[in-house]
Design a protein around this motif. Structure first.
Motif, mmCIF file in Angstrom:
data_model
loop_
_atom_site.group_PDB
_atom_site.id
_atom_site.type_symbol
_atom_site.label_atom_id
_atom_site.label_comp_id
_atom_site.label_asym_id
_atom_site.label_seq_id
_atom_site.Cartn_x
_atom_site.Cartn_y
_atom_site.Cartn_z
ATOM 1 N N LYS A 1 -6.316 -1.874 -5.885
ATOM 2 C CA LYS A 1 -7.279 -1.815 -4.785
ATOM 3 C C LYS A 1 -7.150 -0.418 -4.183
ATOM 4 C CE LYS A 1 -7.615 -3.924 -0.158
ATOM 5 N NZ LYS A 1 -6.917 -4.926 0.684
ATOM 6 N N ILE A 2 -8.216 0.101 -3.621
ATOM 7 C CA ILE A 2 -8.124 1.385 -2.935
ATOM 8 C C ILE A 2 -8.620 1.230 -1.505
ATOM 9 C CG2 ILE A 2 -8.300 2.817 -5.006
ATOM 10 C CD1 ILE A 2 -11.246 3.337 -4.199
ATOM 11 N N ARG A 3 -8.024 2.030 -0.630
ATOM 12 C CA ARG A 3 -8.429 2.047 0.775
ATOM 13 C C ARG A 3 -9.030 3.408 1.057
ATOM 14 N NH1 ARG A 3 -8.047 4.976 5.775
ATOM 15 N NH2 ARG A 3 -7.961 3.484 7.484
ATOM 16 N N ILE A 4 -10.294 3.424 1.486
ATOM 17 C CA ILE A 4 -10.950 4.674 1.849
ATOM 18 C C ILE A 4 -11.698 4.495 3.168
ATOM 19 C CG2 ILE A 4 -11.268 5.450 -0.547
ATOM 20 C CD1 ILE A 4 -14.239 4.612 -0.302
ATOM 21 N N ASN A 5 -11.928 5.602 3.825
ATOM 22 C CA ASN A 5 -12.889 5.664 4.925
ATOM 23 C C ASN A 5 -14.030 6.531 4.421
ATOM 24 O OD1 ASN A 5 -14.456 6.212 7.157
ATOM 25 N ND2 ASN A 5 -12.732 6.593 8.541
ATOM 26 N N PRO A 6 -15.153 5.911 4.033
ATOM 27 C CA PRO A 6 -16.252 6.713 3.490
ATOM 28 C C PRO A 6 -16.675 7.851 4.403
ATOM 29 C CG PRO A 6 -16.656 4.385 3.132
ATOM 30 C CD PRO A 6 -15.471 4.477 4.039
ATOM 31 N N GLY A 7 -16.398 7.709 5.698
ATOM 32 C CA GLY A 7 -16.772 8.757 6.640
ATOM 33 C C GLY A 7 -16.028 10.053 6.435
ATOM 34 N N ASN A 8 -14.793 9.988 5.890
ATOM 35 C CA ASN A 8 -14.079 11.240 5.661
ATOM 36 C C ASN A 8 -13.988 11.612 4.182
ATOM 37 O OD1 ASN A 8 -11.764 9.972 4.504
ATOM 38 N ND2 ASN A 8 -10.811 9.731 6.511
ATOM 39 N N ILE A 9 -14.649 10.812 3.326
ATOM 40 C CA ILE A 9 -14.678 11.158 1.901
ATOM 41 C C ILE A 9 -15.682 12.281 1.648
ATOM 42 C CG2 ILE A 9 -15.441 10.300 -0.366
ATOM 43 C CD1 ILE A 9 -12.619 9.469 0.299
ATOM 44 N N ARG B 1 0.853 -1.197 0.000
ATOM 45 C CA ARG B 1 0.000 0.000 0.000
ATOM 46 C C ARG B 1 0.883 1.239 0.000
ATOM 47 N NH1 ARG B 1 -3.349 1.978 4.817
ATOM 48 N NH2 ARG B 1 -2.459 0.119 5.813
ATOM 49 N N VAL B 2 0.451 2.249 -0.732
ATOM 50 C CA VAL B 2 1.162 3.526 -0.754
ATOM 51 C C VAL B 2 0.188 4.654 -0.471
ATOM 52 C CG1 VAL B 2 2.957 2.743 -2.357
ATOM 53 C CG2 VAL B 2 0.862 3.774 -3.262
ATOM 54 N N ALA B 3 0.705 5.720 0.131
ATOM 55 C CA ALA B 3 -0.126 6.886 0.425
ATOM 56 C C ALA B 3 -0.355 7.690 -0.855
ATOM 57 C CB ALA B 3 0.560 7.761 1.475
ATOM 58 N N VAL B 4 -1.575 8.170 -1.009
ATOM 59 C CA VAL B 4 -1.907 9.021 -2.161
ATOM 60 C C VAL B 4 -2.537 10.310 -1.639
ATOM 61 C CG1 VAL B 4 -3.182 9.173 -4.329
ATOM 62 C CG2 VAL B 4 -2.220 6.980 -3.624
ATOM 63 N N PRO B 5 -1.693 11.248 -1.164
ATOM 64 C CA PRO B 5 -2.225 12.499 -0.619
ATOM 65 C C PRO B 5 -2.340 13.621 -1.649
ATOM 66 C CG PRO B 5 0.103 12.324 -0.111
ATOM 67 C CD PRO B 5 -0.260 11.099 -0.916
ATOM 68 N N THR B 6 -1.760 13.404 -2.855
ATOM 69 C CA THR B 6 -1.754 14.440 -3.884
ATOM 70 C C THR B 6 -2.086 13.832 -5.237
ATOM 71 O OG1 THR B 6 0.583 14.129 -4.463
ATOM 72 C CG2 THR B 6 0.087 15.669 -2.636
ATOM 73 N N MET B 7 -2.445 14.688 -6.185
ATOM 74 C CA MET B 7 -2.722 14.206 -7.533
ATOM 75 C C MET B 7 -1.446 13.686 -8.190
ATOM 76 S SD MET B 7 -5.219 13.559 -9.485
ATOM 77 C CE MET B 7 -6.565 14.506 -8.753
ATOM 78 N N VAL C 1 -12.115 1.614 9.039
ATOM 79 C CA VAL C 1 -12.567 2.426 10.182
ATOM 80 C C VAL C 1 -11.591 2.207 11.327
ATOM 81 C CG1 VAL C 1 -14.380 2.808 11.887
ATOM 82 C CG2 VAL C 1 -15.002 2.291 9.519
ATOM 83 N N ASN C 2 -11.022 3.268 11.834
ATOM 84 C CA ASN C 2 -10.138 3.199 13.001
ATOM 85 C C ASN C 2 -10.846 3.774 14.217
ATOM 86 O OD1 ASN C 2 -8.199 2.158 11.353
ATOM 87 N ND2 ASN C 2 -6.797 3.880 11.502
ATOM 88 N N HIS D 1 -7.416 9.480 1.716
ATOM 89 C CA HIS D 1 -8.184 10.143 2.760
ATOM 90 C C HIS D 1 -8.751 11.450 2.205
ATOM 91 C CE1 HIS D 1 -7.294 7.666 6.302
ATOM 92 N NE2 HIS D 1 -6.119 7.461 5.736
ATOM 93 N N PHE D 2 -10.001 11.706 2.536
ATOM 94 C CA PHE D 2 -10.661 13.005 2.324
ATOM 95 C C PHE D 2 -11.051 13.320 0.872
ATOM 96 C CE2 PHE D 2 -7.806 13.546 6.046
ATOM 97 C CZ PHE D 2 -8.798 13.583 7.007
ATOM 98 N N ASP D 3 -10.143 13.228 -0.095
ATOM 99 C CA ASP D 3 -10.434 13.726 -1.437
ATOM 100 C C ASP D 3 -10.831 12.584 -2.366
ATOM 101 O OD1 ASP D 3 -10.517 14.962 -3.930
ATOM 102 O OD2 ASP D 3 -8.737 16.196 -3.548
ATOM 103 N N TYR D 4 -12.098 12.522 -2.705
ATOM 104 C CA TYR D 4 -12.601 11.437 -3.542
ATOM 105 C C TYR D 4 -11.971 11.446 -4.928
ATOM 106 C CZ TYR D 4 -15.585 14.555 -6.320
ATOM 107 O OH TYR D 4 -16.045 15.523 -7.163
#
Length: 354
Positions: free
Chosen positions: A98-106, A54-60, A130-131, A82-85
């Motif tokens: 595969k993608i990892r999201i928390n729908p609560g913060n999308i 898994r890798v972080a995707v915080p930017t475009m 969910v954490n 996180h956050f940006d759909y």
């Protein structure tokens, strides 16, 4: 141990869930935008036994880098969003398996649906995470704080929302840094869903404390037949997570193969630098993952041969010298400085005879 009875899904070309082996994964700590460093770290993790990364995707820019990364690696690539759909959509477009999201913060339902619709196009699995630290206010109020019940209900609520959108290619992840809360949450959710479960103790800590927490928590969870993929979350180099996950699975009898190293505790009879030698052996045997044997590292020649009799190979130290042992029988006496090389030579021979 109860058999797992979860739904099988595909992450890239790797089957997970069902009766497949529990898959080992980790997460890069490089900046995903730095393709070369990220690829180099993934290659190191592959060699250690990582099966999903898994890798972080915080930017475009990070999302767009996935395409180049994926071309150079050999295991499925997961994008952590996180956050940006829009980043989730871009990650899928650029090759995430595969993608990892928390729908609560999308955000709004429409944004979650846009991600789900894009995932559906390529049948890309979504890990719903969910954490305990992200539990919504209404669950905190309902259960009087963070509880296993609240974590489970929050996760299942998000799963239901995605199911209502007509999509069921899902993996569920519920994590807490509280070991026994994590255990209870996994026991609860395993009775309520057949989706594959990603298990781990989040924010477990440093190499020492994190390994102890993870071994206890994951040991209890996995021994009940719960869990389809695992990450040992450590504040350290990601390759250490893979080593620990493999050891935990082997200790539980859930993984076969590889060299198991056993070593005696130091005592007044120890006549060699046993701590250093045992660590050298453990690092050295990593390249012999195709063998399924036990290697013993003993600190003295008095008890060494007898204590090592259940091992396939062993070494035991004396004053400036030591013994090479095979199935409890002394094979050779060697200078202390040659013990490691002699052991490696025996392992090479065993590998050639397979």
């Amino acid at each position: 141990m109860s058999p797992r009875n979860t739904k099988e899904i595909k992450v890239g070309g790797l089957a997970m869930g069902g009766q497949n082996p529990i898959r080992i994964q980790s997460m890069c700590n490089t900046k995903t935008e730095d393709v070369e460093k990220t690829v180099n770290q993934i290659h190191e993790l592959e060699r250690a036994g990582c099966e999903i990364i898994r890798v972080a995707v915080p930017t475009m820019e990070a999302a767009k880098s996935l395409k180049a990364i994926k071309k150079q690696i050999h295991i499925p690539l997961v994008a952590d969003i996180h956050f940006d759909y829009r980043l989730a959509i871009a990650a899928i477009e650029h090759g995430a398996d595969k993608i990892r999201i928390n729908p609560g913060n999308i955000g709004a339902r429409e944004r979650v649906k846009a991600v789900v619709d894009k995932a559906r196009e390529g049948n890309i699995p979504i890990r719903v995470g969910v954490n305990s630290g992200s539990l919504e206010k209404h669950f905190l109020e309902k259960y009087g704080g963070v509880t296993a019940e609240g974590i489970v209900e929050s996760a299942l609520e998000k799963v239901a929302m995605i199911e209502d959108m007509g999509y069921g290619n899902l993996v569920i992840s519920i994590k807490s840094s509280h070991v026994m809360m994590s255990v209870k949450a996994h026991e609860l959710i395993s009775q309520k869903t057949r989706y594959p479960l990603h298990v781990g103790i989040t924010e477990a800590g440093t190499l020492t404390s994190g390994n102890i927490k993870s071994a206890v928590g994951l040991g209890i969870i996995l021994n009940q037949g719960i869990g389809d993929t695992v990450r040992v979350s450590l504040t350290g180099e990601p390759v250490e997570e893979i080593k620990s996950a493999k050891l935990i699975l082997r200790a539980l009898g859930l993984r076969k193969g590889g060299v198991e190293v056993v070593s005696c505790p130091t005592c007044g009879r120890t006549r060699i630098d046993l701590i250093r030698l045992a660590n050298q052996v453990e690092n050295m045997v990593a390249e012999f993952d195709h063998l399924n044997i036990k290697v013993a590292v003993m600190g003295c020649v008095v008890n060494g041969p007898g204590e090592a009799k259940e091992a396939d190979l062993g070494i035991a130290g004396g004053i400036g010298e030591g013994l090479l042992i095979r199935h409890g029988q002394v094979v050779r006496k060697l200078p202390e400085g040659q013990l490691l090389a002699a052991l490696r030579e025996e392992l090479v021979k065993m590998g050639q005879n397979l």
